[in-house]
Design an enzyme around this catalytic site. Structure first.
Site, PDB file in Angstrom:
ATOM      1  N   HIS A 150      16.126  -4.666   6.807  1.00 24.75           N
ATOM      2  CA  HIS A 150      16.848  -3.501   5.953  1.00 24.75           C
ATOM      3  C   HIS A 150      16.394  -2.886   5.369  1.00 24.75           C
ATOM      4  O   HIS A 150      16.761  -1.840   4.093  1.00 24.75           O
ATOM      5  CB  HIS A 150      16.776  -5.041   4.576  1.00 24.75           C
ATOM      6  CG  HIS A 150      18.165  -6.499   5.150  1.00 24.75           C
ATOM      7  ND1 HIS A 150      17.079  -7.514   4.166  1.00 24.75           N
ATOM      8  CD2 HIS A 150      18.144  -6.218   5.854  1.00 24.75           C
ATOM      9  CE1 HIS A 150      18.406  -8.078   4.792  1.00 24.75           C
ATOM     10  NE2 HIS A 150      18.989  -7.815   5.863  1.00 24.75           N
ATOM     11  N   GLY A 187       9.583 -16.695   1.396  1.00 20.76           N
ATOM     12  CA  GLY A 187       9.546 -15.909  -0.081  1.00 20.76           C
ATOM     13  C   GLY A 187      10.572 -16.017   0.844  1.00 20.76           C
ATOM     14  O   GLY A 187      11.273 -14.860   0.312  1.00 20.76           O
ATOM     15  N   THR A 188      12.229 -16.494   1.397  1.00 26.69           N
ATOM     16  CA  THR A 188      13.538 -16.042   1.198  1.00 26.69           C
ATOM     17  C   THR A 188      13.883 -17.040   1.608  1.00 26.69           C
ATOM     18  O   THR A 188      14.139 -18.290   1.398  1.00 26.69           O
ATOM     19  CB  THR A 188      13.337 -15.395   2.693  1.00 26.69           C
ATOM     20  OG1 THR A 188      14.982 -15.566   2.884  1.00 26.69           O
ATOM     21  CG2 THR A 188      13.344 -16.238   3.948  1.00 26.69           C
TER      22      THR A 188
HETATM   23  P1  NAD Z   1      15.844 -14.053  -2.643  1.00 25.18           P
HETATM   24  O1  NAD Z   1      15.163 -12.966  -4.467  1.00 25.18           O
HETATM   25  O2  NAD Z   1      17.088 -14.110  -2.324  1.00 25.18           O
HETATM   26  O3  NAD Z   1      14.648 -15.450  -2.282  1.00 25.18           O
HETATM   27  C1  NAD Z   1      13.289 -15.150  -3.107  1.00 25.18           C
HETATM   28  C2  NAD Z   1      12.825 -15.826  -2.917  1.00 25.18           C
HETATM   29  O4  NAD Z   1      11.341 -16.366  -2.851  1.00 25.18           O
HETATM   30  C3  NAD Z   1      13.320 -18.070  -3.498  1.00 25.18           C
HETATM   31  O5  NAD Z   1      13.618 -18.997  -2.509  1.00 25.18           O
HETATM   32  C4  NAD Z   1      11.764 -18.247  -4.212  1.00 25.18           C
HETATM   33  O6  NAD Z   1      12.196 -19.352  -4.691  1.00 25.18           O
HETATM   34  C5  NAD Z   1      10.968 -17.238  -3.464  1.00 25.18           C
HETATM   35  N1  NAD Z   1       9.276 -17.415  -4.727  1.00 25.18           N
HETATM   36  C6  NAD Z   1       9.860 -16.908  -5.419  1.00 25.18           C
HETATM   37  N2  NAD Z   1       8.442 -16.652  -6.324  1.00 25.18           N
HETATM   38  C7  NAD Z   1       7.868 -16.670  -4.968  1.00 25.18           C
HETATM   39  C8  NAD Z   1       6.286 -16.323  -4.624  1.00 25.18           C
HETATM   40  N3  NAD Z   1       5.555 -16.580  -5.524  1.00 25.18           N
HETATM   41  N4  NAD Z   1       5.717 -16.927  -2.933  1.00 25.18           N
HETATM   42  C9  NAD Z   1       6.216 -17.289  -2.146  1.00 25.18           C
HETATM   43  N5  NAD Z   1       8.141 -17.677  -2.252  1.00 25.18           N
HETATM   44  C10 NAD Z   1       8.875 -17.199  -3.565  1.00 25.18           C
HETATM   45  O7  NAD Z   1      14.911 -12.797  -1.433  1.00 25.18           O
HETATM   46  P2  NAD Z   1      15.296 -12.513  -0.351  1.00 25.18           P
HETATM   47  O8  NAD Z   1      15.902 -14.048   0.622  1.00 25.18           O
HETATM   48  O9  NAD Z   1      14.038 -11.913  -0.199  1.00 25.18           O
HETATM   49  O10 NAD Z   1      17.311 -11.764   0.397  1.00 25.18           O
HETATM   50  C11 NAD Z   1      17.271 -10.968  -0.793  1.00 25.18           C
HETATM   51  C12 NAD Z   1      17.624  -9.293  -0.375  1.00 25.18           C
HETATM   52  O11 NAD Z   1      16.760  -8.524  -1.202  1.00 25.18           O
HETATM   53  C13 NAD Z   1      16.217  -9.066   1.151  1.00 25.18           C
HETATM   54  O12 NAD Z   1      17.413  -8.609   1.446  1.00 25.18           O
HETATM   55  C14 NAD Z   1      15.850  -8.134   1.003  1.00 25.18           C
HETATM   56  O13 NAD Z   1      15.706  -6.622   1.053  1.00 25.18           O
HETATM   57  C15 NAD Z   1      15.876  -7.191  -0.539  1.00 25.18           C
HETATM   58  N6  NAD Z   1      14.930  -7.827  -1.764  1.00 25.18           N
HETATM   59  C16 NAD Z   1      13.306  -7.036  -1.258  1.00 25.18           C
HETATM   60  C17 NAD Z   1      12.639  -6.787  -1.864  1.00 25.18           C
HETATM   61  C18 NAD Z   1      11.044  -6.040  -1.413  1.00 25.18           C
HETATM   62  O14 NAD Z   1      11.194  -5.218  -1.183  1.00 25.18           O
HETATM   63  N7  NAD Z   1      10.248  -6.480  -1.844  1.00 25.18           N
HETATM   64  C19 NAD Z   1      12.899  -6.862  -3.702  1.00 25.18           C
HETATM   65  C20 NAD Z   1      13.689  -7.425  -3.604  1.00 25.18           C
HETATM   66  C21 NAD Z   1      14.708  -7.844  -2.980  1.00 25.18           C
END
Ligand code: NAD
Length: 234
Positions: free
Chosen positions: A103, A169-170
């Site tokens: 992404h 973590g997705t």
């Molecule tokens: P999501 O927010 O939909 O899901 C996050 C997942 O992480 C959940 O299943 C949750 O239970 C889990 N989680 C929370 N805390 C955790 C931990 N400490 N350890 C392991 N797992 C944990 O996120 P997604 O599935 O990545 O989809 C979101 C989209 O948003 C992606 O396409 C991404 O590009 C974008 N995004 C990116 C960032 C970043 O770059 N850091 C941050 C937010 C969103």
């Protein structure tokens, strides 16, 4: 033995970066339509730039956590490729080298008419009035909702070759990225590390690790090392 790691926002949660959904998620404060679509960019580019400038500042102030570092260490032991949905650069800063950003990457800009023209962003802010070499406005190098995911074909090929696949973590709710798990070979060992793993959609034959990444990822890898998993299968 090829290890493919598929990461999402949760791996960076313990580095202080907000996840996407869930309590205190990013979309509690903003709606997707306002800031993360091409329509939003056309309607209100200043707001979109501001949203990503705030995110970029947060990323630059965050540090990789134990999960990012453990994956970078794993690369020294085995053939590892990380496919990340994240737009942060914490895998790179932890030392991983073999990374596919599905992404995009928030520390880069791209031309709004030619996505192939990309530039590192000096500092934290990308402003309106900053142009690519062909004279068009620069936008964040991120894939917005509704846009094509140019790295999807490459990611699909990698997934098809994996002997071990670790998802971390997705929520597996963002498509087409979430479809990757349907391309795994049957013989592949599959792991899912997520505190919410127990409530996720049916994942038959997966090893579910219901825990946070910064604890569970180093534990999993240390466990493998102590049993000589890589020596045997290399
Ligand atoms: P999501 O927010 O939909 O899901 C996050 C997942 O992480 C959940 O299943 C949750 O239970 C889990 N989680 C929370 N805390 C955790 C931990 N400490 N350890 C392991 N797992 C944990 O996120 P997604 O599935 O990545 O989809 C979101 C989209 O948003 C992606 O396409 C991404 O590009 C974008 N995004 C990116 C960032 C970043 O770059 N850091 C941050 C937010 C969103």
């Amino acid at each position: 033995m090829k290890i493919i790691v598929f990461t999402g926002a949760g791996i960076s949660a313990e580095s202080g970066l907000k996840t996407f959904r869930g309590e205190d998620g990013l979309w509690e404060d903003y709606s997707v339509e306002e800031v993360a679509t091409l329509q939003a960019w056309r309607r209100n580019p200043e707001l979109v730039q501001e949203f990503y400038n705030i995110r970029r500042k947060a990323v630059s102030e965050a540090d990789p956590n134990a999960a990012h570092y453990a994956l970078a260490e794993l690369e020294k032991e085995a053939d590892v490729c990380i496919i990340t949905q994240n737009i942060d650069d914490l895998h790179e800063r932890a030392g991983s080298r073999n990374i596919v950003h599905l992404h995009g990457l928030i520390t880069y800009s791209q031309s709004s008419i030619d996505p192939g023209l990309r530039y590192p962003i000096a500092g934290r802010e990308l402003k309106m009035g900053t142009y690519c070499e062909k004279g068009s406005q620069l936008r964040p190098h991120v894939v917005w909702f509704g846009e094509d995911v140019p790295m999807m074909d490459k990611a699909m090929k990698l997934v098809q070759e994996s002997d071990i696949f670790i998802t971390i973590g997705t929520s597996l709710q963002v498509y087409p990225a979430a479809n990757l798990i349907h391309f795994l070979p049957e013989t592949c060992e599959k792991y899912l590390i997520d505190p919410n793993a127990g409530n996720m959609r049916e994942l038959n034959g997966w090893n579910l690790i219901v825990d946070k990444a910064a604890k569970a990822v180093p534990e999993l890898i240390e466990g493998w090392k102590s049993t000589g998993k890589f020596n045997k299968q290399r």
